[in-house]
Design a protein around this motif. Structure first.
Motif, PDB file in Angstrom:
ATOM      1  N   ARG A   8       0.874  -1.172   0.000  1.00  0.00           N
ATOM      2  CA  ARG A   8       0.000   0.000   0.000  1.00  0.00           C
ATOM      3  C   ARG A   8       0.912   1.222   0.000  1.00  0.00           C
ATOM      4  O   ARG A   8       1.451   1.580  -1.031  1.00  0.00           O
ATOM      5  N   ASN A   9       1.084   1.811   1.172  1.00  0.00           N
ATOM      6  CA  ASN A   9       1.951   2.981   1.254  1.00  0.00           C
ATOM      7  C   ASN A   9       3.290   2.576   1.888  1.00  0.00           C
ATOM      8  O   ASN A   9       3.796   3.272   2.766  1.00  0.00           O
ATOM      9  N   PHE A  37       0.001  -4.864  -5.716  1.00  0.00           N
ATOM     10  CA  PHE A  37      -0.280  -3.452  -5.416  1.00  0.00           C
ATOM     11  C   PHE A  37      -1.566  -3.145  -6.170  1.00  0.00           C
ATOM     12  O   PHE A  37      -1.757  -3.627  -7.291  1.00  0.00           O
ATOM     13  N   ILE A  38      -2.465  -2.382  -5.570  1.00  0.00           N
ATOM     14  CA  ILE A  38      -3.720  -2.059  -6.260  1.00  0.00           C
ATOM     15  C   ILE A  38      -3.675  -0.608  -6.733  1.00  0.00           C
ATOM     16  O   ILE A  38      -3.500   0.305  -5.920  1.00  0.00           O
ATOM     17  N   PHE A  75       4.778 -10.767  -8.754  1.00  0.00           N
ATOM     18  CA  PHE A  75       4.199  -9.477  -8.348  1.00  0.00           C
ATOM     19  C   PHE A  75       3.266  -8.975  -9.446  1.00  0.00           C
ATOM     20  O   PHE A  75       3.609  -9.031 -10.625  1.00  0.00           O
ATOM     21  N   GLU A  76       2.103  -8.506  -9.037  1.00  0.00           N
ATOM     22  CA  GLU A  76       1.142  -7.976 -10.015  1.00  0.00           C
ATOM     23  C   GLU A  76       0.556  -6.667  -9.527  1.00  0.00           C
ATOM     24  O   GLU A  76       0.363  -6.491  -8.313  1.00  0.00           O
ATOM     25  N   VAL A  77       0.240  -5.784 -10.478  1.00  0.00           N
ATOM     26  CA  VAL A  77      -0.553  -4.601 -10.128  1.00  0.00           C
ATOM     27  C   VAL A  77      -1.994  -4.913 -10.504  1.00  0.00           C
ATOM     28  O   VAL A  77      -2.272  -5.260 -11.658  1.00  0.00           O
ATOM     29  N   SER A  85     -13.127  -0.320  -4.230  1.00  0.00           N
ATOM     30  CA  SER A  85     -13.070  -1.525  -5.067  1.00  0.00           C
ATOM     31  C   SER A  85     -12.037  -2.521  -4.533  1.00  0.00           C
ATOM     32  O   SER A  85     -11.989  -3.668  -4.968  1.00  0.00           O
ATOM     33  N   GLN A  86     -11.196  -2.089  -3.592  1.00  0.00           N
ATOM     34  CA  GLN A  86     -10.058  -2.918  -3.206  1.00  0.00           C
ATOM     35  C   GLN A  86     -10.433  -4.253  -2.554  1.00  0.00           C
ATOM     36  O   GLN A  86      -9.872  -5.289  -2.924  1.00  0.00           O
TER      37      GLN A  86
END
Ligand code: FAD
Length: 478
Positions: A8-9, A37-38, A75-77, A85-86
């Protein structure tokens, strides 16, 4: 079956406690690991995040993708729309890869807590670990068990807690963890629109854990020792510029403390004795960062854009659109203010002293509500950070916690003479003034033919008088 790290952050691998927890469990239970990561473009628009900050995020994600690949972690975005929506996106992802547990860093602000609650409500197991502060929010309290309302006692207790611990940090690259064979994650492209500040300059803002740690290391080893003497001079490169990385979690504040202590194991003792002033002054700023983060969690109304001091609700802001626009564009006719604003527009960066000067000017000279300035900063700063930005604005506007007294009104001419004595900074950013010699560089344009440079939009003495009258409501006990 797998475990999932949800970035996230906290865009780093170094000293990432959630990553550490996931790797330990994966080893113990022989589970594979994944990471996501979204991206939520709608949320970014809504929250007014600077284009240059998004570029830094994208660059850092690309480094993360490569480093995770070296650890054998796919790893995917995930492309989301907005914040809400998360949870469902994660649910779909977890079903697809039979995820047994999600690991993430705590985000203690109101909306983020609600979002995490929604994630558990859709039936996912979410383990939250610390990561944004050196000491967790809510852990530095007064004797009554409340958050401090003044920095100095907060700092005293913060130091007492910190001295009790040893500050070791985790790095996945030098731990004896078992990795799957390396793989190549695909390149991250967040599809960012073009923005006014132009593409990020990677020589000024490099990304990748290794380079960022090196920046911090170099600063602490060399420039930090002069920090207390030079930190207020905007024309010098005398501060760390690590705020951009701290704001996206690309470096951990615990790692910074760990580096400071490696550089000077007697840092805390010396603190009492008054040695090593540079490193200590720098640590002091790191503690301010902690103070504002703890504050925003303890006083939820700050997240909603409210004044910390309720008397400040009585200030009758004038909010002139023309004056605000002149400030935004760096066309106030006050050279230091304009130089600072033009630097911000062009680069996404502004020196701390100048942030104080322009924030004071907007709120006190122009009587524009600090919330307008706060939003403008978030839209333009590479290091835009809710807690520090809110804290800084409310400090300058005298509406905040442990803020500067309402009657303290920065004189932009004196600030200029003091902190840019030779006008180097002004001449660099206000091209119309590049040929002005001597002390004249500090003074507002009284319409004496400075080419295209605008005339001063307010008179300092009159503005000061008006601000003193208006802001006196803050001290009013009735
Ligand atoms: P250094 O001087 O090297 O300090 C080291 C670190 O300490 C910084 O990276 C930062 O994380 C922290 N720090 C330093 N000064 C402060 C401070 N006054 N308050 C809180 N933390 C501090 N900082 C942000 O990170 N994001 C913001 O959006 C932001 N908005 C601000 C708005 C206003 C009106 C003001 C007055 C200050 C704001 N600050 C903000 C605080 C400060 O200006 C920046 O943190 C600092 O300029 C960053 O430069 P640096 O990394 O070189 O800091």
């Amino acid at each position: 079956m797998s475990l999932l790290l949800w970035f996230r952050n906290d865009l780093r691998l170094d000293d990432h406690q959630a990553l550490q927890a996931m790797l330990e469990r994966s080893k113990a239970e022989n589970l594979s690991c994944r990471a996501v990561f979204i991206s939520t473009p709608k949320q970014w628009q809504g929250h007014n995040i600077a284009g240059i900050k998004l570029e830094l995020i994208e660059a850092q994600l690309n480094h993360l993708a490569r480093s995770l690949g070296e650890l054998g972690i796919p790893f995917e975005v995930l492309a989301g729309s907005d914040f809400n929506s998360q949870p469902q996106l994660l649910k779909n992802y977890c079903d697809r890869y039979q995820i047994q547990g999600i690991y993430a860093s705590v985000e203690p602000e109101i909306n983020e807590i609600k979002r995490d609650q929604a994630v558990t409500n859709v039936g996912l197991s979410l383990t939250l670990c610390q990561g944004h502060c050196i000491l967790p929010t809510g852990s530095v309290l007064n004797q009554q068990g409340h958050m401090f309302k003044r920095f100095t006692p907060f700092k005293k207790v913060w130091l007492e807690h910190v001295k009790l611990e040893t500050w070791c940090c985790f790095s996945p690259f030098n731990q004896p963890v078992q990795h799957a064979p390396a793989l190549s994650n695909s390149e991250v492209n967040l599809g960012l629109p073009e923005h006014e500040q132009g593409a990020i300059d990677c020589t000024i803002w490099p990304s990748g854990d290794g380079k960022i740690l090196q920046l911090a290391h170099d600063f602490i080893q060399t420039r930090a020792s002069h920090y207390h003497q030079e930190r207020d001079i905007p024309s010098l490169d005398s501060t760390s510029k690590l705020s951009a990385y701290l704001a996206i979690g690309a470096i951990s504040p615990r790692r910074l403390l760990n580096m400071l202590l490696q550089h000077d194991p007697l840092l805390f003792e010396a603190h009492d004795e008054g040695h090593d002033e540079g490193q200590q002054a720098w640590l002091n700023e790191i503690i301010w960062r902690e103070f504002y983060r703890h504050l925003i969690v303890a006083y939820a109304h700050l997240c909603k854009g409210q004044n910390f001091v309720s008397n400040a609700n009585r200030i009758a802001w004038r909010n002139s659109p023309d004056l605000f626009e002149a400030w935004c564009q760096g066309k106030t006719g006050y050279p230091l203010v304009d130089a600072a604003m033009r630097q911000l527009l062009a680069t996404g960066w502004m020196h701390n002293r100048l942030r104080m000067v322009v924030a004071s000017f907007l709120t006190k000279h122009l009587l524009v509500d600090w919330r307008h300035g706060e939003r403008f900063f978030m839209r333009h700063l590479i290091d835009g950070d809710l807690a520090a930005n809110n804290g800084g604005w409310q400090w300058a506007a005298s509406t905040g916690c442990d803020a500067q007294p309402y009657f303290r009104i920065f004189n932009p001419i004196r600030q200029s003479e003091r902190f840019d004595p030779h006008g180097h900074f002004i001449r660099k950013w206000v091209k119309e003034l590049k040929d002005i010699e001597g002390k004249a560089i500090h003074f507002p344009n009284k319409g004496l033919g400075l080419g295209d440079y605008p005339s001063a939009i307010v008179d300092h003495a009159q503005a000061r008088k008006l601000a003193l009258e208006e802001f006196s409501v803050i001290s009013n006990k009735s």
